[in-house]
Design a protein around this motif. Structure first.
Motif, PDB file in Angstrom:
ATOM      1  N   ASP A 115       0.882  -1.169   0.000  1.00 27.39           N
ATOM      2  CA  ASP A 115       0.000   0.000   0.000  1.00 27.39           C
ATOM      3  C   ASP A 115       0.922   1.221   0.000  1.00 27.39           C
ATOM      4  OD1 ASP A 115      -1.718   2.049   0.553  1.00 27.39           O
ATOM      5  OD2 ASP A 115      -2.230   1.365   2.579  1.00 27.39           O
ATOM      6  N   VAL A 116       1.076   1.848  -1.154  1.00 26.71           N
ATOM      7  CA  VAL A 116       2.109   2.865  -1.309  1.00 26.71           C
ATOM      8  C   VAL A 116       1.508   4.267  -1.226  1.00 26.71           C
ATOM      9  CG1 VAL A 116       3.938   3.771  -2.806  1.00 26.71           C
ATOM     10  CG2 VAL A 116       3.481   1.307  -2.739  1.00 26.71           C
ATOM     11  N   ARG A 117       2.133   5.096  -0.387  1.00 30.33           N
ATOM     12  CA  ARG A 117       1.780   6.506  -0.314  1.00 30.33           C
ATOM     13  C   ARG A 117       2.983   7.315  -0.785  1.00 30.33           C
ATOM     14  NH1 ARG A 117      -0.562   6.737   5.901  1.00 30.33           N
ATOM     15  NH2 ARG A 117      -2.570   5.736   5.481  1.00 30.33           N
ATOM     16  N   VAL A 118       2.731   8.362  -1.513  1.00 31.52           N
ATOM     17  CA  VAL A 118       3.823   9.254  -1.886  1.00 31.52           C
ATOM     18  C   VAL A 118       3.544  10.606  -1.249  1.00 31.52           C
ATOM     19  CG1 VAL A 118       4.498   8.110  -4.017  1.00 31.52           C
ATOM     20  CG2 VAL A 118       2.701   9.835  -4.077  1.00 31.52           C
ATOM     21  N   CYS A 119       4.611  11.268  -0.814  1.00 29.69           N
ATOM     22  CA  CYS A 119       4.436  12.521  -0.092  1.00 29.69           C
ATOM     23  C   CYS A 119       5.458  13.532  -0.584  1.00 29.69           C
ATOM     24  CB  CYS A 119       4.609  12.268   1.406  1.00 29.69           C
ATOM     25  SG  CYS A 119       4.370  13.752   2.400  1.00 29.69           S
ATOM     26  N   ALA A 120       4.979  14.704  -0.958  1.00 26.99           N
ATOM     27  CA  ALA A 120       5.852  15.769  -1.449  1.00 26.99           C
ATOM     28  C   ALA A 120       5.049  17.054  -1.467  1.00 26.99           C
ATOM     29  CB  ALA A 120       6.340  15.452  -2.869  1.00 26.99           C
ATOM     30  N   PRO A 121       5.736  18.203  -1.449  1.00 23.10           N
ATOM     31  CA  PRO A 121       4.994  19.430  -1.733  1.00 23.10           C
ATOM     32  C   PRO A 121       4.474  19.357  -3.168  1.00 23.10           C
ATOM     33  CG  PRO A 121       7.355  19.840  -1.731  1.00 23.10           C
ATOM     34  CD  PRO A 121       7.159  18.450  -1.232  1.00 23.10           C
ATOM     35  N   SER A 122       3.373  20.032  -3.442  1.00 16.47           N
ATOM     36  CA  SER A 122       2.764  19.902  -4.772  1.00 16.47           C
ATOM     37  C   SER A 122       3.701  20.324  -5.893  1.00 16.47           C
ATOM     38  CB  SER A 122       1.483  20.733  -4.830  1.00 16.47           C
ATOM     39  OG  SER A 122       0.523  20.155  -3.964  1.00 16.47           O
ATOM     40  N   THR A 123       4.690  21.147  -5.569  1.00 14.48           N
ATOM     41  CA  THR A 123       5.641  21.562  -6.602  1.00 14.48           C
ATOM     42  C   THR A 123       6.548  20.417  -7.028  1.00 14.48           C
ATOM     43  OG1 THR A 123       7.019  22.377  -4.792  1.00 14.48           O
ATOM     44  CG2 THR A 123       5.722  24.015  -5.994  1.00 14.48           C
ATOM     45  N   LEU A 124       6.639  19.391  -6.215  1.00 11.91           N
ATOM     46  CA  LEU A 124       7.513  18.263  -6.546  1.00 11.91           C
ATOM     47  C   LEU A 124       6.722  16.965  -6.701  1.00 11.91           C
ATOM     48  CD1 LEU A 124      10.605  19.006  -4.264  1.00 11.91           C
ATOM     49  CD2 LEU A 124      10.458  19.221  -6.742  1.00 11.91           C
ATOM     50  N   MET A 125       5.416  17.102  -6.968  1.00  9.71           N
ATOM     51  CA  MET A 125       4.562  15.921  -7.126  1.00  9.71           C
ATOM     52  C   MET A 125       4.113  15.835  -8.581  1.00  9.71           C
ATOM     53  SD  MET A 125       3.050  13.420  -5.378  1.00  9.71           S
ATOM     54  CE  MET A 125       2.530  13.827  -3.701  1.00  9.71           C
ATOM     55  N   PRO A 126       4.412  14.737  -9.263  1.00 11.16           N
ATOM     56  CA  PRO A 126       3.934  14.613 -10.645  1.00 11.16           C
ATOM     57  C   PRO A 126       2.427  14.359 -10.666  1.00 11.16           C
ATOM     58  CG  PRO A 126       5.127  12.647  -9.994  1.00 11.16           C
ATOM     59  CD  PRO A 126       5.194  13.580  -8.829  1.00 11.16           C
ATOM     60  N   PRO A 127       1.758  14.694 -11.771  1.00 15.69           N
ATOM     61  CA  PRO A 127       0.323  14.443 -11.850  1.00 15.69           C
ATOM     62  C   PRO A 127       0.038  12.956 -12.081  1.00 15.69           C
ATOM     63  CG  PRO A 127       1.094  15.350 -13.922  1.00 15.69           C
ATOM     64  CD  PRO A 127       2.270  15.330 -12.992  1.00 15.69           C
ATOM     65  N   ALA A 128      -1.226  12.611 -11.992  1.00 17.13           N
ATOM     66  CA  ALA A 128      -1.709  11.257 -12.315  1.00 17.13           C
ATOM     67  C   ALA A 128      -1.151  10.195 -11.381  1.00 17.13           C
ATOM     68  CB  ALA A 128      -1.416  10.905 -13.779  1.00 17.13           C
ATOM     69  N   MET A 129      -0.849  10.570 -10.155  1.00 17.25           N
ATOM     70  CA  MET A 129      -0.340   9.571  -9.202  1.00 17.25           C
ATOM     71  C   MET A 129      -1.367   8.474  -8.933  1.00 17.25           C
ATOM     72  SD  MET A 129       2.779   9.742  -7.927  1.00 17.25           S
ATOM     73  CE  MET A 129       3.207   9.708  -9.626  1.00 17.25           C
ATOM     74  N   ASP A 130      -2.658   8.865  -8.933  1.00 16.79           N
ATOM     75  CA  ASP A 130      -3.691   7.857  -8.688  1.00 16.79           C
ATOM     76  C   ASP A 130      -3.696   6.803  -9.786  1.00 16.79           C
ATOM     77  OD1 ASP A 130      -4.490  10.028 -10.329  1.00 16.79           O
ATOM     78  OD2 ASP A 130      -6.530   9.230 -10.323  1.00 16.79           O
ATOM     79  N   ARG A 131      -3.282   7.212 -11.002  1.00 22.41           N
ATOM     80  CA  ARG A 131      -3.241   6.259 -12.110  1.00 22.41           C
ATOM     81  C   ARG A 131      -2.098   5.265 -11.946  1.00 22.41           C
ATOM     82  NH1 ARG A 131      -6.599   4.844 -15.024  1.00 22.41           N
ATOM     83  NH2 ARG A 131      -5.348   4.746 -16.916  1.00 22.41           N
ATOM     84  N   MET A 132      -1.193   5.557 -11.014  1.00 26.47           N
ATOM     85  CA  MET A 132      -0.119   4.606 -10.732  1.00 26.47           C
ATOM     86  C   MET A 132      -0.419   3.846  -9.448  1.00 26.47           C
ATOM     87  SD  MET A 132       3.220   6.605 -12.130  1.00 26.47           S
ATOM     88  CE  MET A 132       4.158   5.082 -12.289  1.00 26.47           C
ATOM     89  N   PHE A 133      -1.649   3.963  -8.985  1.00 25.31           N
ATOM     90  CA  PHE A 133      -2.148   3.176  -7.859  1.00 25.31           C
ATOM     91  C   PHE A 133      -1.430   3.480  -6.545  1.00 25.31           C
ATOM     92  CE2 PHE A 133      -2.611   0.860 -11.865  1.00 25.31           C
ATOM     93  CZ  PHE A 133      -3.979   0.946 -11.981  1.00 25.31           C
TER      94      PHE A 133
END
Lengths: 327, 410
Positions: free
Chosen positions: A199-217
């Motif tokens: 169960d993977v969570r990614v955490c970053a400020p929005s400036t360093l977060m790529p879009p479509a993360m939900d599409r990578m589950f």
């Protein structure tokens, strides 16, 4: 220990269990293929720890490490892995190569090919560069990091470290925190860990977060304290200094305030495993007390790195070596 | 004066519609239609195939005669991004003349000196040397004051300003559109908003200045929405697109295929559908090839390091005919998009079968099936993202000013 991702894949005889010629990324690998590589690496961990008599199965093979981008630890890890298996390891640094003289990547690839390398390990600053070379050479190619795209052996070693420490990857709540946008380590880890049912969570400020993360589950977070709630593993990524001077983040101390893995934060998750692919910015994304503390698996990651790379070099050269069932 | 009679033709004219008949040509001009060939004329039997105005390709980066001939293109508007840049009358005049008589090149002169986006170029002098429009080239003019002065000055000369609309800040370093594909491939990406912002600014400036603005490639749903609204307000804006953005989404970049590295980058499927709708509802005025042949030295590189662009001249007509088969446009309107509208934009009399028009004609077989194969294109390079695609429609013969030009490859 009966984790669901620990299928007895290595019991399947022959090359059918890993039908790939190259390792350019985690993408395209089936869960059982990833597990197979981890199982193979597991054997090398034990052999390395026993200081077992050298297994020279790559004796007489030439391994070229072509690094178009600076690296210390990954290059060293691949060099040690190759040498432990008896390969003749040659390192090519971009700084001392004709790449600086304007030779194209394809020409370089063809040159390496003409030198009859048996396996080529490549790191390059452009996404997709490794696959480009892989298409042009006759021998297996291992991706040691291409741009922001993938760094598959890093993801494998991380998965192996998690599996050994936690018994399984499946079901583990893994938080990956830092510069997700520019990180090939994050991409490969997302692919590998989700394939193994973490169960993977990614955490970053929005400036360093790529879009479509939900599409990578995976689930994106901007609040680190929320992200690490009930985490089993916290994987911190290195944030390049040049991104913390106002470009993406106002300052390194502000980054530490919001995203630094401090002893106070870690106290909330006393059973969690702490990981970092290195090199660390101590005092920024991770405090020294955490990096060197009991929950840290950071040196173990380095150890797993050699074993995973030995496994990959071995598996990818099996066809060329005529290993029974693989030829 | 020689007189030609194209008999037994399916005549397609963006103004006159589609009908069976005979077209008469005298010298280099169209004389009109007739029921049968006059006795004193040389008769060309079209065998029921389609005869239409030759294509006018608005915005090519390279002069590639073989590809233009194969694509049924008799006139091209040359982008100013040549070496050296089209900002000097001598270079403009040379470009305007080198193609004749087979290919007429209408230079788009640089709107700013050296295309640097800072100082106005000598638009009037370049126009007198043969320039038919001015343009920003591959880039965007970031400084709004400069863009406003470009529009004002071009309006005085009644020259259309051909603009590339991508916000320079957002798109700096980007080679893809933000989205799942770019995320998975790890490619530097800009949000589709980069285009919308640039279009919004340029539309407002065009509205305020009253200049003629042509947005050469519009590829996003929100930008089409802005253009629709601007057209309703009476802004003198036109917009174009290439087949790449009508037939491909950013999925085509998967596997790092550098032939799909375009500028602007390929968009997501929703934007592609919006682009097709914009063709259908008339928002799009021009379909062009964006012909930019690039050899291995520019394309056999990692995706982000490869040059953007595609070789599109030979595939322009078949890929555009697919829009007719998909029911988005009629054949007559298609030739408004491919010939009449670009000619009007350039203030050139061409693009219809009306009497008095230059006899720039193509005869083509609308249904002829063939497969696009990068290796077999006659273009100077075969960098097409459509490699392997089966298409229909092939140019059989091409006339420029009543004179037949070569024989296109079979």
């Amino acid at each position: 220990m009966a984790p669901s991702d620990h299928r007895p894949a290595s019991l399947i005889p022959g090359g059918a269990v890993f039908p790939h010629r190259h390792l350019t990324g985690i993408e395209g690998l089936q869960p059982h293929e990833i597990t197979f590589l981890l199982d193979e690496a597991e054997n090398w961990v034990e052999a390395n720890r026993r200081h077992a008599k050298p297994d020279k199965r790559l004796d007489g093979l030439t391994q070229i490490n072509a690094f178009f981008e600076n690296s210390t630890r990954t290059l060293l890890s691949f060099e040690i892995a190759g040498k432990r298996l008896g390969a003749d390891v040659v390192n090519m640094h971009a700084a001392q190569s004709s790449v600086k003289k304007g030779e194209t990547l394809i020409d370089t690839a063809q040159t390496l090919n003409a030198m009859r390398a048996d396996v080529i390990v490549i790191r390059h600053m452009s996404s997709g560069a490794v696959r480009l070379i892989a298409d042009k050479v006759d021998c297996p190619v291992l991706n040691a990091g291409d741009g922001r795209h993938e760094h598959p052996t890093q993801a494998l070693l991380d998965a192996l470290a998690i599996r050994r420490r936690r018994g399984s990857v499946a079901g583990q709540r893994v938080v990956i925190c830092g510069d997700i946008l520019h990180s090939r380590v994050a991409r490969s880890n997302i692919l590998a860990l989700t394939a193994l049912a973490a169960d993977v969570r990614v955490c970053a400020p929005s400036t360093l977060m790529p879009p479509a993360m939900d599409r990578m589950f995976v689930t994106p977070f901007t609040d680190f304290d929320q992200a690490i709630t009930d985490a089993d593993v916290v994987m911190m990524l290195r944030v390049q200094n040049e991104r913390m001077d106002g470009g993406y983040i106002p300052s390194s101390r502000e980054f530490r305030l919001r995203y630094g893995l401090t002893p106070e934060r870690l106290a909330r998750i006393p059973d969690a495993l702490v990981m970092h692919p290195g090199p660390m910015n101590r005092g920024v994304e991770i405090d020294s007390a955490v990096a060197d503390g009991a929950q840290s698996a950071i040196t173990e990651q380095v150890e797993m790195g050699v074993a995973v790379r030995m496994a990959c070099l071995d598996v990818l050269t099996r066809r060329a070596r005529g290993v029974e069932g693989w030829a | 004066m020689s007189r030609l009679a194209f008999t037994n033709a399916r005549l397609v004219c963006p103004v006159g519609g589609v009908r069976q008949g005979t077209l008469l040509v005298e010298g280099d001009r169209i004389l009109g239609t007739a029921d049968e060939a006059p006795a004193d004329s040389i008769s060309i039997n079209c065998n029921g195939r389609t005869l239409a105005p030759a294509l006018v390709d608005l915005g090519v980066f390279r002069i590639d005669r073989a590809a233009f001939r194969a694509g049924g293109i008799a006139r091209v508007a040359l982008m100013p991004d040549t070496v050296p840049v089209l900002d000097e009358p001598g270079i403009v005049q040379r470009s305007a003349l080198i193609g004749k008589p087979d290919l007429w090149i209408h230079p788009i002169a640089a709107a700013t000196r050296g295309l640097a986006g800072t100082d106005l170029a000598e638009m009037a002098i370049c126009a007198s040397a043969g320039a038919r429009a001015v343009g920003t080239g591959r880039g965007w003019i970031a400084d709004s004051a400069v863009m406003r002065r470009v529009l004002l000055y071009a309006r005085d000369l009644d020259l259309a300003v051909v603009a590339h609309a991508e916000d320079g800040g957002l798109s700096r370093g980007a080679v893809a559109t933000e989205g799942e594909t770019a995320t998975r491939l790890g490619l530097p990406a800009a949000p589709a908003l980069a285009e919308v912002l640039a279009v919004a600014r340029d539309l407002l400036l065009a509205e305020e200045t009253g200049a003629r603005l042509h947005l050469r490639q519009v590829t996003t749903a929100a930008a089409f929405e802005l253009i629709r609204a601007a057209k309703r307000r009476g802004v003198q804006v036109t917009c174009g697109i290439t087949p790449g953005h009508l037939h491909l989404s950013d999925l085509a970049m998967s596997d790092f295929r550098t032939f799909a590295h375009l500028s602007p980058p390929l968009r997501d499927e929703a934007d592609r559908q919006a682009a097709r709708e914009a063709v259908r509802d008339g928002t799009v005025d021009v379909i062009c090839s964006g012909h930019d042949p690039r050899g291995a030295e520019d394309k056999r590189l990692p995706f982000a390091d490869a040059a953007p662009g595609m070789a599109g001249a030979e595939t322009l007509l078949p890929l555009a005919l697919a829009l007719v088969r998909d029911g988005l446009v009629g054949l007559d309107r298609l030739f408004a998009l491919l010939a009449l509208n670009p000619a009007r934009l350039l203030n050139v009399d061409a693009g219809t079968l009306a009497p008095g028009m230059p006899a720039d004609l193509i005869l083509f077989d609308e249904g002829a099936p063939w497969r696009i194969e990068a290796e077999r294109l006659v273009a100077s390079a075969g960098n097409t993202p459509f490699d392997g695609l089966p298409v229909q429609g092939r140019v059989l013969r091409l006339w420029k000013g009543g004179r037949e030009i070569g024989a296109p490859a079979a």
